[in-house]
Scaffold this motif. Structure first.
Motif: not given
Length: 291
Positions: A68-81
Motif C-alpha cells: 500500500i505504500d508503493e509510490e503512485n499505486s493507489l494503495g497498491g491497486i496499481y502495484g507492479a508486484n
C-alpha cells in the motif's frame, strides 16, 4: 387369563430390545459430526480443515495487490508486484479432495490434496478435527533467465505438508492451529536451508449469520540468516480480514504482509514486515458446485 400372561411375557422379552434401540438412536444423534468450523477451505493464507462432500467442485480466485505504500499505486491497486492464483479442487470422497492451481508469481503450478483424519463430534467425544493438507509445486519460470537456479529439472520442485487441528467452540467461534514443513529442492545455501518448520494460528468469529472476522498468523520456527542485501526472511505472516459467506460463495477481504499465495513461498521467501508497514490488500473468492 392365559392370553394375558402370554402378552405380558412377550412385553418383558421385547422391552430390553426397545430400550437398546432407543439408546442406540440417541447415541447416533449425539455423536454426529460437529457442524463445519469454517465457511471456506482457506482462512486467508492457510488452508482450513474444511472438506466438502463427495462430488463437490470448488473454484477459487486469490488476489494480492502491491504494497500500500508503493509510490503512485493507489494503495497498491496499481502495484507492479500484484499476484494472483486461480485454482480448482474436487472432492473424490467425503474425506479426500484433490486440486490444481496456477499462480502469476514464479509461474507456479501446484497440485494439492487434503485428507480428513478425525472429525469433531457434537458430543465432544472427539473434541477436535484433524486434517492433512499437502502440495507439490513446479516453478515454471523460463530456464534461460534462471539457469543457475534451475540447473536440474528437480530444482523447480517444492513441497508443503501441514497438519490442521481445528475446533468449533460454538456457532460463532472457531479456532485452528497448524504445524507445517516447507521444502524447496534448491535454495541459496549461503543463508537458507531447504526445509523450514512453521506453525500457524487462525480463527473466525461470526458477527452476523453471513459475516465473520478472520485472523491468520503464521510463525516460522526455523530461522534463516539475512542475505547479502540484508533482507530478513524470518518475519511472521499476519493477516486480518472479513468474510462474507452464502451457501455457495465465500468472499474474504483482508490486509496482510504475505505477497505469495502458494504456502511454501510465503513461509520460505517472505521479507515483508507487517509492523514495519509492509502491508498489502488482498481478497479470496470461492464458489462451490455440487454434482
Amino acid at each position: 387369563m392365559k392370553k394375558y400372561k402370554t402378552l405380558l411375557l412377550l412385553t418383558f422379552l421385547i422391552m430390553p430390545f426397545l430400550v437398546l434401540a432407543q439408546e442406540k438412536q440417541k447415541d447416533s444423534i449425539v455423536d454426529k459430526p460437529e457442524r463445519p468450523a469454517f465457511e471456506s477451505s482457506s482462512i486467508i493464507d492457510n488452508a482450513t480443515n474444511i472438506l466438502f462432500s463427495k462430488n463437490t467442485l470448488e473454484v477459487m480466485m486469490q488476489h494480492r495487490f502491491g504494497l500500500i505504500d508503493e509510490e503512485n499505486s493507489l494503495g497498491g491497486i496499481y502495484g507492479a508486484n500484484a499476484n494472483i492464483r486461480i485454482g480448482v479442487s474436487y472432492a473424490i470422497l467425503d474425506r479426500l479432495t484433490i486440486g490444481y492451481g496456477i499462480t502469476k508469481n514464479n509461474r507456479f503450478s501446484d497440485f494439492n490434496w487434503k485428507v480428513g483424519v478425525l472429525s469433531q463430534t457434537r458430543s465432544d467425544k472427539i473434541p477436535v478435527s484433524i486434517t492433512y493438507y499437502g502440495n507439490f509445486t513446479i516453478d515454471g519460470r523460463s530456464g534461460k533467465q534462471w539457469d543457475d537456479e534451475f540447473y536440474l529439472k528437480q530444482h523447480r520442485y517444492s513441497y508443503f505438508h501441514q497438519l490442521i487441528i481445528a475446533r468449533r467452540f460454538n456457532p460463532n467461534l472457531s479456532l485452528q492451529f497448524a504445524p507445517s514443513i516447507s521444502h524447496f529442492n534448491f535454495v541459496d545455501g549461503s543463508f537458507m536451508n531447504n526445509d523450514r518448520f512453521s506453525i500457524a494460528f487462525g480463527g473466525r468469529f461470526k458477527i452476523s449469520p453471513q459475516t465473520s472476522i478472520l485472523l491468520d498468523y503464521s510463525q516460522p520456527i526455523t530461522s534463516f540468516d539475512k542475505d547479502e542485501f540484508e533482507f530478513d526472511y524470518n518475519h511472521p505472516g499476519i493477516s486480518l480480514g472479513v468474510e462474507f459467506a452464502t451457501s455457495g460463495h465465500a468472499f474474504q477481504l483482508f490486509m496482510t504482509n504475505y505477497n505469495g499465495i502458494v504456502p511454501q513461498q510465503n513461509y520460505m521467501m517472505n521479507t515483508n514486515d507487517f509492523f514495519g508497514g509492509d502491508i498489502l490488500i488482498g481478497f479470496n473468492i470461492t464458489r462451490v458446485y455440487n454434482f
